[in-house]
Design a protein around this motif. Sequence first.
Motif, PDB file in Angstrom:
ATOM      1  N   LYS A  10       0.721  -1.156   0.435  1.00 31.81           N
ATOM      2  CA  LYS A  10       0.079  -0.010  -0.094  1.00 31.81           C
ATOM      3  C   LYS A  10       0.936   1.455   0.304  1.00 31.81           C
ATOM      4  CE  LYS A  10      -4.104  -2.462   0.071  1.00 31.81           C
ATOM      5  NZ  LYS A  10      -4.760  -2.511  -1.281  1.00 31.81           N
ATOM      6  N   THR A  11       0.385   2.246  -0.346  1.00 31.44           N
ATOM      7  CA  THR A  11       1.123   3.649  -0.180  1.00 31.44           C
ATOM      8  C   THR A  11       0.570   4.322   0.550  1.00 31.44           C
ATOM      9  OG1 THR A  11      -0.467   4.690  -2.180  1.00 31.44           O
ATOM     10  CG2 THR A  11       1.835   2.974  -2.707  1.00 31.44           C
ATOM     11  N   ALA A  12       1.365   5.693   1.160  1.00 34.68           N
ATOM     12  CA  ALA A  12       0.427   6.800   1.627  1.00 34.68           C
ATOM     13  C   ALA A  12       1.419   8.163   2.179  1.00 34.68           C
ATOM     14  CB  ALA A  12       0.813   6.635   3.377  1.00 34.68           C
ATOM     15  N   LYS A  43       4.663  12.009  -5.790  1.00 35.39           N
ATOM     16  CA  LYS A  43       3.847  13.104  -5.550  1.00 35.39           C
ATOM     17  C   LYS A  43       2.744  12.845  -6.599  1.00 35.39           C
ATOM     18  CE  LYS A  43       4.648  18.135  -7.524  1.00 35.39           C
ATOM     19  NZ  LYS A  43       5.756  18.918  -7.722  1.00 35.39           N
ATOM     20  N   ASP A  44       2.371  12.719  -8.007  1.00 29.31           N
ATOM     21  CA  ASP A  44       1.787  12.110  -8.630  1.00 29.31           C
ATOM     22  C   ASP A  44       0.552  11.131  -8.418  1.00 29.31           C
ATOM     23  OD1 ASP A  44       2.232  14.949  -9.453  1.00 29.31           O
ATOM     24  OD2 ASP A  44       3.494  13.657 -11.846  1.00 29.31           O
ATOM     25  N   GLU A  45       1.265  10.489  -7.885  1.00 24.03           N
ATOM     26  CA  GLU A  45       0.333   9.031  -7.120  1.00 24.03           C
ATOM     27  C   GLU A  45      -0.917   9.415  -6.471  1.00 24.03           C
ATOM     28  OE1 GLU A  45       2.072   4.350  -6.790  1.00 24.03           O
ATOM     29  OE2 GLU A  45       3.030   6.042  -5.741  1.00 24.03           O
ATOM     30  N   THR A  46      -1.713   8.304  -6.165  1.00 20.25           N
ATOM     31  CA  THR A  46      -3.013   8.448  -5.073  1.00 20.25           C
ATOM     32  C   THR A  46      -2.846   6.833  -4.286  1.00 20.25           C
ATOM     33  OG1 THR A  46      -4.296   8.827  -7.350  1.00 20.25           O
ATOM     34  CG2 THR A  46      -5.645   7.636  -4.974  1.00 20.25           C
ATOM     35  N   ALA A  47      -3.195   8.246  -3.362  1.00 21.30           N
ATOM     36  CA  ALA A  47      -2.033   6.903  -2.070  1.00 21.30           C
ATOM     37  C   ALA A  47      -3.392   6.586  -1.716  1.00 21.30           C
ATOM     38  CB  ALA A  47      -1.883   7.974  -1.031  1.00 21.30           C
ATOM     39  N   ARG A  71      -7.873  18.623   1.254  1.00 14.48           N
ATOM     40  CA  ARG A  71      -7.443  18.569  -0.153  1.00 14.48           C
ATOM     41  C   ARG A  71      -6.647  17.354  -0.083  1.00 14.48           C
ATOM     42  NH1 ARG A  71      -4.060  22.187   0.796  1.00 14.48           N
ATOM     43  NH2 ARG A  71      -3.021  21.074   1.872  1.00 14.48           N
ATOM     44  N   MET A  72      -6.115  17.033   0.543  1.00 11.95           N
ATOM     45  CA  MET A  72      -5.895  15.189   1.547  1.00 11.95           C
ATOM     46  C   MET A  72      -6.880  14.315   0.310  1.00 11.95           C
ATOM     47  SD  MET A  72      -2.532  15.363   1.610  1.00 11.95           S
ATOM     48  CE  MET A  72      -1.953  13.847   2.859  1.00 11.95           C
ATOM     49  N   ALA A  73      -8.056  14.605   1.230  1.00 11.98           N
ATOM     50  CA  ALA A  73      -9.522  13.762   0.149  1.00 11.98           C
ATOM     51  C   ALA A  73      -9.478  13.693  -1.003  1.00 11.98           C
ATOM     52  CB  ALA A  73     -10.581  14.004   1.882  1.00 11.98           C
ATOM     53  N   PRO A  77      -8.944   9.520  -3.959  1.00  9.65           N
ATOM     54  CA  PRO A  77      -9.946   9.286  -3.358  1.00  9.65           C
ATOM     55  C   PRO A  77     -10.436   7.382  -3.160  1.00  9.65           C
ATOM     56  CG  PRO A  77      -9.642   9.741  -6.021  1.00  9.65           C
ATOM     57  CD  PRO A  77      -8.753  10.355  -4.882  1.00  9.65           C
ATOM     58  N   GLY A  78     -11.118   7.821  -2.136  1.00  5.76           N
ATOM     59  CA  GLY A  78     -11.118   6.185  -1.701  1.00  5.76           C
ATOM     60  C   GLY A  78      -9.810   5.905  -0.667  1.00  5.76           C
ATOM     61  N   ALA A  79      -8.927   6.985   0.118  1.00  3.95           N
ATOM     62  CA  ALA A  79      -7.743   6.904   0.331  1.00  3.95           C
ATOM     63  C   ALA A  79      -8.148   6.411   2.143  1.00  3.95           C
ATOM     64  CB  ALA A  79      -7.025   8.210   0.647  1.00  3.95           C
ATOM     65  N   PHE A  80      -7.439   5.795   2.656  1.00  2.25           N
ATOM     66  CA  PHE A  80      -8.340   5.805   4.026  1.00  2.25           C
ATOM     67  C   PHE A  80      -7.703   6.968   4.988  1.00  2.25           C
ATOM     68  CE2 PHE A  80      -7.824   4.250   8.383  1.00  2.25           C
ATOM     69  CZ  PHE A  80      -9.015   3.701   9.022  1.00  2.25           C
ATOM     70  N   VAL A  81      -8.524   7.635   5.355  1.00  3.01           N
ATOM     71  CA  VAL A  81      -7.584   9.144   6.035  1.00  3.01           C
ATOM     72  C   VAL A  81      -7.472   9.221   7.448  1.00  3.01           C
ATOM     73  CG1 VAL A  81      -8.096  11.560   5.854  1.00  3.01           C
ATOM     74  CG2 VAL A  81      -8.272  10.423   3.967  1.00  3.01           C
ATOM     75  N   ILE A  82      -6.389   9.318   8.013  1.00  4.19           N
ATOM     76  CA  ILE A  82      -6.221   9.564   9.242  1.00  4.19           C
ATOM     77  C   ILE A  82      -5.429  10.849   9.480  1.00  4.19           C
ATOM     78  CG2 ILE A  82      -5.193   8.490  10.999  1.00  4.19           C
ATOM     79  CD1 ILE A  82      -4.101   6.215   9.549  1.00  4.19           C
ATOM     80  N   VAL A  83      -6.525  11.610  10.626  1.00  4.65           N
ATOM     81  CA  VAL A  83      -6.395  13.178  11.303  1.00  4.65           C
ATOM     82  C   VAL A  83      -6.151  12.095  13.105  1.00  4.65           C
ATOM     83  CG1 VAL A  83      -7.163  15.416  11.746  1.00  4.65           C
ATOM     84  CG2 VAL A  83      -7.453  13.689   9.382  1.00  4.65           C
ATOM     85  N   THR A  84      -4.707  13.456  13.099  1.00  7.97           N
ATOM     86  CA  THR A  84      -4.720  13.549  14.679  1.00  7.97           C
ATOM     87  C   THR A  84      -3.796  14.886  15.047  1.00  7.97           C
ATOM     88  OG1 THR A  84      -3.128  12.256  16.039  1.00  7.97           O
ATOM     89  CG2 THR A  84      -2.196  12.504  13.604  1.00  7.97           C
TER      90      THR A  84
END
Length: 452
Positions: A10-12, A43-47, A71-73, A77-84
């Motif tokens: 997976k990518t992040a 840089k241009d890859e969807t994480a 912006r990150m979300a 699109p479809g990424a698992f978004v973590i906010v801390t």
Amino acid sequence: MIDTSAFQGKTAKYYTLGCKLNFSETSTFARMLSDMGVREAKKDETADICLINTCSVTEVADHKCRQAINRMARQNPGAFVIVTGCYAQLESEKVANIMGVDLVLGSNEKADLIQYLSDAWNQPRNLNEEGTTEHRHIFHSVKTKDIKKFQPSCSRGNRTRYFLKVQDGCNYFCTYCTIPFARGFSRNPSISSLVEQAEEAAREGGKEIVLTGVNIGHFGVTTNERFIDLVKALDKVEGIERFRISSLEPDLIDDELIEYCAASRAFMPHFHIPLQSGSDEVLKLMHRHYDAALFARKVKLIKEKIPEAFIGVDVMVGCRGERPELFDECYKFIEALPVTQLHVFPYSERPGTAALKIPYIVDDREKKHRAQKLLKLSDKMTYDFYAAHIGQEAEVLFEKAVRGKAMHGFTKNYIRVELSPAQVKEEYDNQILKVKLIDFNFDKTALKVELL
């Protein structure tokens, strides 16, 4: 036991706002995910995973956090978004309601980020009324009094220097500040564990470590140790040539520490001290733990024992109660100090802080005027400090340069230097070299040097 198989390949992507401590923590999170088989996205890859480490020091910071999350979300699109981070702690429900956010971790929960991520990864996403996926699972932050965990961090990130987290939280509750609510009360690991982390950084080739934290001078409150003893122990770590202390409250800089740093093997002649105001009346309104006279005495002692020391100072302008004559008093006080650089912050209203009860309000235009006046003074102080060192020899730790560009680095006393592209060699990266300080570069942000 965490099953890492689901994360292999997976990518992040990571986005950090705020202080050096946040950047250090993000770097640690990235390393933990890398150990699970997650690589950093190009840089241009969807994480597949996005992690945003937030700040809440000002209203502007809050706004930037919301922008970054959206912006990150949107871009992944479809990424698992973590906010801390601090904003996630203070405004967990607001963050949880941002479209695309999957996991919100406050200051206590982020210590178990990998476990929370693993638990939530396979949870089905909720659907909104339009049938669009919103989030999988949300963990809200605990109350301030329950923030007790310490997340170790010693990370290099993309820079030459390492950042070693030695302390977290704060017990001071200054009237303008939300940090104790965002990060909890002061806590720290043991000296022995920090020495082990520094030794590991040395084995990885690290040359310089910056000690980071929220209120570093309070180190030891949870382990019955002293900050000076930590400094002495780290000074013995072989392979680390330089230590810097990111920031120390003036009332917690004891004379013994100054004396020790003056003769230290590896602690650099570089101090960063938050003043906030040079007016005693304003300091009382802020509930700071010192007066201007104490601050001046500490600066004088540093310069007496370490004449070449770089001294950076934090100053807040336009706080409630700062009448024009009190700002003038602050300006004159700073102008008379032998300091090197000012970090100037306009006061920002923070919900829930005691400062909101202070009646006198400074408008935004006046805040900007005061900030610009102090920044102009700072520029002169830094210029004079640099100019006084022209013609001298120094040791510089160089940082990696972009091919064909100048290479930069810092002297022991934090003078930024510039090595011309013609002199640059790849092997100079992360090396300490002797130079002669020649003159200012074109924009006066560094001194040009010649190798000796």
